[in-house]
Scaffold this motif. Structure first.
Motif, mmCIF file in Angstrom:
data_model
loop_
_atom_site.group_PDB
_atom_site.id
_atom_site.type_symbol
_atom_site.label_atom_id
_atom_site.label_comp_id
_atom_site.label_asym_id
_atom_site.label_seq_id
_atom_site.Cartn_x
_atom_site.Cartn_y
_atom_site.Cartn_z
ATOM 1 N N GLN A 1 29.275 6.252 21.860
ATOM 2 C CA GLN A 1 29.752 6.759 20.572
ATOM 3 C C GLN A 1 28.798 7.800 19.994
ATOM 4 O O GLN A 1 29.243 8.815 19.451
ATOM 5 C CB GLN A 1 29.961 5.596 19.611
ATOM 6 C CG GLN A 1 31.136 4.722 20.074
ATOM 7 C CD GLN A 1 31.432 3.621 19.099
ATOM 8 O OE1 GLN A 1 31.658 3.875 17.934
ATOM 9 N NE2 GLN A 1 31.431 2.385 19.581
ATOM 10 N N ALA A 2 27.504 7.551 20.106
ATOM 11 C CA ALA A 2 26.525 8.483 19.556
ATOM 12 C C ALA A 2 26.530 9.812 20.307
ATOM 13 O O ALA A 2 26.405 10.877 19.694
ATOM 14 C CB ALA A 2 25.128 7.866 19.596
ATOM 15 N N MET A 3 26.699 9.763 21.609
ATOM 16 C CA MET A 3 26.632 10.965 22.443
ATOM 17 C C MET A 3 28.004 11.559 22.761
ATOM 18 O O MET A 3 28.082 12.588 23.407
ATOM 19 C CB MET A 3 25.896 10.642 23.750
ATOM 20 C CG MET A 3 24.461 10.217 23.563
ATOM 21 S SD MET A 3 23.438 11.473 22.791
ATOM 22 C CE MET A 3 23.333 12.663 24.109
ATOM 23 N N ARG A 4 29.043 10.855 22.345
ATOM 24 C CA ARG A 4 30.409 11.274 22.710
ATOM 25 C C ARG A 4 30.494 11.502 24.219
ATOM 26 O O ARG A 4 31.005 12.503 24.706
ATOM 27 C CB ARG A 4 30.811 12.537 21.949
ATOM 28 C CG ARG A 4 30.878 12.342 20.453
ATOM 29 C CD ARG A 4 31.248 13.644 19.739
ATOM 30 N NE ARG A 4 31.068 13.549 18.309
ATOM 31 C CZ ARG A 4 29.939 13.815 17.650
ATOM 32 N NH1 ARG A 4 28.879 14.202 18.314
ATOM 33 N NH2 ARG A 4 29.869 13.701 16.343
ATOM 34 N N ALA A 5 29.942 10.538 24.941
ATOM 35 C CA ALA A 5 29.827 10.639 26.398
ATOM 36 C C ALA A 5 31.162 10.373 27.077
ATOM 37 O O ALA A 5 31.880 9.445 26.694
ATOM 38 C CB ALA A 5 28.793 9.641 26.900
ATOM 39 N N ALA B 1 16.568 1.836 20.599
ATOM 40 C CA ALA B 1 15.610 2.784 21.165
ATOM 41 C C ALA B 1 14.742 2.021 22.145
ATOM 42 O O ALA B 1 14.458 0.832 21.946
ATOM 43 C CB ALA B 1 14.750 3.402 20.069
ATOM 44 N N TYR B 2 14.349 2.715 23.202
ATOM 45 C CA TYR B 2 13.410 2.091 24.137
ATOM 46 C C TYR B 2 12.592 3.148 24.852
ATOM 47 O O TYR B 2 12.955 4.320 24.895
ATOM 48 C CB TYR B 2 14.115 1.165 25.127
ATOM 49 C CG TYR B 2 14.924 1.843 26.200
ATOM 50 C CD1 TYR B 2 14.325 2.356 27.353
ATOM 51 C CD2 TYR B 2 16.311 1.935 26.102
ATOM 52 C CE1 TYR B 2 15.070 2.950 28.353
ATOM 53 C CE2 TYR B 2 17.059 2.520 27.100
ATOM 54 C CZ TYR B 2 16.437 3.035 28.224
ATOM 55 O OH TYR B 2 17.178 3.630 29.215
ATOM 56 N N GLY B 3 11.494 2.684 25.362
ATOM 57 C CA GLY B 3 10.624 3.558 26.134
ATOM 58 C C GLY B 3 9.678 2.724 26.961
ATOM 59 O O GLY B 3 9.755 1.492 26.983
ATOM 60 N N PHE B 4 8.770 3.415 27.620
ATOM 61 C CA PHE B 4 7.847 2.757 28.544
ATOM 62 C C PHE B 4 6.690 3.689 28.835
ATOM 63 O O PHE B 4 6.729 4.885 28.479
ATOM 64 C CB PHE B 4 8.565 2.377 29.850
ATOM 65 C CG PHE B 4 9.533 3.432 30.309
ATOM 66 C CD1 PHE B 4 9.105 4.560 30.990
ATOM 67 C CD2 PHE B 4 10.884 3.311 30.022
ATOM 68 C CE1 PHE B 4 9.992 5.540 31.387
ATOM 69 C CE2 PHE B 4 11.790 4.295 30.418
ATOM 70 C CZ PHE B 4 11.333 5.411 31.105
ATOM 71 N N GLU C 1 15.277 6.585 25.440
ATOM 72 C CA GLU C 1 16.580 6.600 24.764
ATOM 73 C C GLU C 1 16.411 6.195 23.308
ATOM 74 O O GLU C 1 15.678 5.254 23.003
ATOM 75 C CB GLU C 1 17.565 5.620 25.421
ATOM 76 C CG GLU C 1 17.848 5.858 26.882
ATOM 77 C CD GLU C 1 18.789 7.029 27.159
ATOM 78 O OE1 GLU C 1 19.415 7.556 26.211
ATOM 79 O OE2 GLU C 1 18.883 7.412 28.341
ATOM 80 N N ILE C 2 17.108 6.907 22.442
ATOM 81 C CA ILE C 2 17.250 6.513 21.043
ATOM 82 C C ILE C 2 18.619 6.981 20.595
ATOM 83 O O ILE C 2 18.942 8.161 20.687
ATOM 84 C CB ILE C 2 16.141 7.060 20.129
ATOM 85 C CG1 ILE C 2 16.472 6.705 18.680
ATOM 86 C CG2 ILE C 2 15.937 8.537 20.313
ATOM 87 C CD1 ILE C 2 15.328 6.762 17.740
ATOM 88 N N HIS C 3 19.436 6.022 20.173
ATOM 89 C CA HIS C 3 20.808 6.341 19.778
ATOM 90 C C HIS C 3 21.212 5.475 18.596
ATOM 91 O O HIS C 3 20.889 4.290 18.550
ATOM 92 C CB HIS C 3 21.772 6.124 20.939
ATOM 93 C CG HIS C 3 21.416 6.961 22.123
ATOM 94 N ND1 HIS C 3 21.619 8.319 22.163
ATOM 95 C CD2 HIS C 3 20.826 6.636 23.298
ATOM 96 C CE1 HIS C 3 21.177 8.796 23.316
ATOM 97 N NE2 HIS C 3 20.688 7.792 24.023
#
Length: 180
Positions: free
Chosen positions: A25-29, A65-68, A105-107
């Motif tokens: 929904q956020a990216m209209r993917a 949101a996530y990261g590493f 990613e952050i959406h």
């Protein structure tokens, strides 16, 4: 009131359908991209120092949101490191990516964008990180997200940038930690 809640990699994996829904929904993917995206996200959960936050309202996920910790051998890290070294030299690439938190990613669901959810997720996710920098990629357009990143101190490291095999223009951005 929106609540931020941390999740370990195992919980993130079990909630991937929620994550993909917010992402879509956020990216209209396009729907045909979602299985591949889900597979990539699942693999990210196994990366070193993986950290995830969910933004929830009455138990409903409205953002994440996530990261590493970025490391050689990770596709994004290696592609960006190589391109940055080619354009700015190996020292610059090592300075930005040698000890970096990769905000993968952050959406935020469109109904909750522009209400501080993204800012809260980024600030909370980056708080207390031991890396020297935080780096990310974003569409190379004047988006709300791009504006937010700039307000948080991110600068363009590579722009425009096209990932191998892709066609969309991205900006690779970074800032030092702790966030200002």
């Amino acid at each position: 009131m929106i609540e931020l809640r941390g999740a370990e990699a195992a919980e993130f994996d079990t909630r991937l359908d929620e994550v993909i829904d917010v992402y879509a929904q956020a990216m209209r993917a396009p729907v045909e991209q979602l299985p591949g995206r889900k597979s990539i996200m699942r693999s990210h959960g196994s990366y070193p120092a993986f950290q995830c936050l969910f933004a929830e309202l009455y138990g409903r996920t409205v953002g994440f949101a996530y990261g590493f910790h970025g490391a050689h051998g990770q596709w994004w890290h290696d592609v960006v490191h190589r391109a940055l070294a080619e354009q700015q030299g190996r020292e610059a690439a090592d300075a930005w990516l040698g000890n970096a938190f990769e905000l993968a990613e952050i959406h935020v669901h469109p109904d909750y964008q522009g209400k501080g959810v993204g800012r809260a997720l980024i600030k909370a996710l980056c708080a207390g990180r031991q890396e020297r920098s935080v780096v990310l990629s974003t569409h190379d357009q004047p988006t709300i997200a791009r504006h937010l990143y700039r307000k948080l101190g991110f600068v363009d490291l590579l722009s425009p940038f096209v990932f191998p095999g892709g066609h969309e223009l991205y900006a690779i951005a970074g800032t030092t930690l702790p966030l200002r």
